[in-house]
Design an enzyme around this catalytic site. Structure first.
Site, PDB file in Angstrom:
ATOM      1  N   LYS A  76       0.839  -1.191   0.000  1.00 56.14           N
ATOM      2  CA  LYS A  76       0.000   0.000   0.000  1.00 56.14           C
ATOM      3  C   LYS A  76       0.877   1.245   0.000  1.00 56.14           C
ATOM      4  CE  LYS A  76      -4.033   1.871   2.472  1.00 56.14           C
ATOM      5  NZ  LYS A  76      -4.975   1.606   3.591  1.00 56.14           N
ATOM      6  N   SER A 151      -9.491   2.407   2.457  1.00 57.38           N
ATOM      7  CA  SER A 151      -8.445   3.072   1.704  1.00 57.38           C
ATOM      8  C   SER A 151      -7.470   2.109   1.019  1.00 57.38           C
ATOM      9  CB  SER A 151      -7.668   4.023   2.620  1.00 57.38           C
ATOM     10  OG  SER A 151      -7.012   3.298   3.668  1.00 57.38           O
ATOM     11  N   SER A 175     -10.618   0.408   6.447  1.00 58.44           N
ATOM     12  CA  SER A 175      -9.841   0.626   5.232  1.00 58.44           C
ATOM     13  C   SER A 175      -9.298  -0.640   4.595  1.00 58.44           C
ATOM     14  CB  SER A 175      -8.667   1.582   5.513  1.00 58.44           C
ATOM     15  OG  SER A 175      -9.132   2.908   5.613  1.00 58.44           O
TER      16      SER A 175
END
Length: 456
Positions: A76, A151, A175
């Site tokens: 990420k 996210s 997320s």
């Protein structure tokens, strides 16, 4: 082998270990898939193809000696990767290249994984819709007109389309779980401290965690074993070594079922899919009971701690995007009395849920209150005719669970009539991550929803 990119990480690890395929072949298959589908999905935002192939050649020159030997992984764009651009989804850091890896990256590399690139995220992971001013929006692979969630939306979309077999995610208010639900993959929010985070500014903050994402529960378990473990630089890191439960199945377990966590609005399409989960568990021999929950203390606790943390982390930065800036401003209003009230509320809730889990092995409920929404919408503003006060409110079914200090997994549960994925959330007792994974695997094996691939 024509779809090498869609084999599970566990299968690929076996093939590499037994020399039926090479790490180079696996990495190249993923790179080919990225070239084919990423322009349409926008999941991988920084690609290090040459570096990945060089690492694969090096892996092939050694005897496999680690659990993730030769397996590609995407990180990420919130975690630091040495020598690889890390933007945090913010124009303020569009050219940032860290000098060292975060701990989770170090552990994945030590386990033999090969970094292939970085996955998209909203600015500083703010919100459950992956869009930012640096790279734009990540699109849902099951419907390119819809959001991939967030996210960790880039990670979920990359997994769903076969760009990588493993990806890391992070989760404060959903997320990691929300995009797993939106993209028909598996994500685990571990018990805080199971995957340590090293920080010199907010080392005691327990709402935000790092965790594994993959297409199967078995792969999530494999990756989790590589990233979990004690580190003395984290003040609440767990010393117990993670190990999967030796037993399988859920026969004899007592499972609590809450369709709406005590009255939250849930889109009828989502509700219809998740409502099928209790019968699955009953068919597997579990005793399922619908329960009435009161998690209302989680609301104030989550928002207070979140706002306070945003000011702590980003309060000195100018030029923040609107969502991050709003959180920072909310944090500047937090007083000592607010923090005391939030701590009391969270403590009351923890003790109530400790008593609850004396009766039940796990809680099953919705992950997200809505299915994937249009990608051009900044957030969900209404559910079932109920107007929501701000961009956070539609995520309550995820962030209320974050306050519990408990492990929670999102597992594919089915599809809406128009083909959009929906996950079910499995919540366990604090520290019983292995139990959550055991229940998740039983559900996955019984339903096989995760095998349905996107039309790309």
């Amino acid at each position: 082998m024509s779809e090498l990119h869609y084999l599970s990480a566990t299968e690929l690890a076996h093939l590499i270990r037994t020399k039926q395929v090479s790490a180079v072949e696996v990495v190249q298959a993923c790179l080919d898939r990225i070239e084919d589908v990423n322009p349409r999905v926008n999941a991988i935002v920084t690609l290090v193809a040459e570096q990945a192939l060089a690492a694969a050649k090096s892996a092939d020159a050694r005897e496999p000696d680690a659990p993730l030997h030769g397996l590609p992984v995407a990180h990420k764009d919130l975690v630091d990767t040495a020598g690889i651009r890390t933007t945090y989804g913010s124009p303020l850091f569009a050219g940032n290249v860290p000098g060292q890896d975060d701990l989770i990256v170090q552990r994945l590399r030590a386990a033999g994984a090969i970094t292939i690139g970085k996955t998209n995220t909203p600015e500083f992971g703010t919100g459950s819709h992956t869009v930012n001013e640096v790279f734009g929006a990540t699109r849902n692979p099951y419907d390119l007109a819809k959001s991939a969630g967030g996210s960790s939306g880039g990670a979920a979309a990359a997994l769903a389309t076969g760009m990588v077999p493993l990806a890391d995610g992070s989760d404060m208010g959903g997320s990691l779980r929300n995009p797993a639900s939106f993209c028909n993959v598996v994500g685990l929010r571990p018990t805080p401290g199971r995957v340590p985070v090293v920080s010199d500014s907010n080392a005691w903050y327990t709402l935000s965690v790092l965790g594994p994402m993959a297409r199967t529960v078995e792969d999530v378990t494999l990756m989790f074993g590589a990233i979990a473990g004690f580190d003395r630089r984290s003040p609440y890191a767990i010393k117990e070594v993670f190990a999967p439960e030796p037993e399988e199945g859920v026969a004899g377990m007592r499972i609590a079922w809450s369709p709406d966590l005590g009255g939250l609005p849930v889109d009828p399409r989502t509700a219809a899919v998740t409502a099928t989960a209790p019968a699955v568990f009953e068919g597997l021999g579990a005793r399922v009971e619908q329960v009435e929950l009161d998690l209302s203390d989680a609301e104030d606790a989550f928002r207070t701690y979140r706002a306070w943390n945003y000011t702590l982390a980003f309060g000195e930065l100018d030029g923040l995007g609107p969502n991050t800036a709003w959180n920072v401003e909310q944090g500047r209003k937090v007083t000592g009395a607010d923090l005391a009230r939030a701590e009391q509320a969270r403590s009351r809730l923890y003790q109530r849920m400790a008593a609850f889990f004396d009766t039940y092995d796990v809680l099953i409920t919705v992950v997200s209150q809505v299915p994937p929404f249009p990608v051009e919408h900044p957030h969900v503003s209404e559910i079932n005719g109920q107007r929501l006060p701000d961009y956070l409110a539609w995520m309550r079914s995820a962030y209320w669970i974050s306050v519990l200090h408990a492990p929670a997994a999102s597992v594919p549960a089915g599809f809406t009539p128009d083909g959009l994925p929906v996950g079910v959330q499995i919540v366990g007792r604090p520290f019983e991550d292995a139990r959550v994974l055991r229940v998740a695997r039983a559900f996955e094996q019984a339903t096989q929803h995760g095998r349905r691939r996107p039309p790309l």
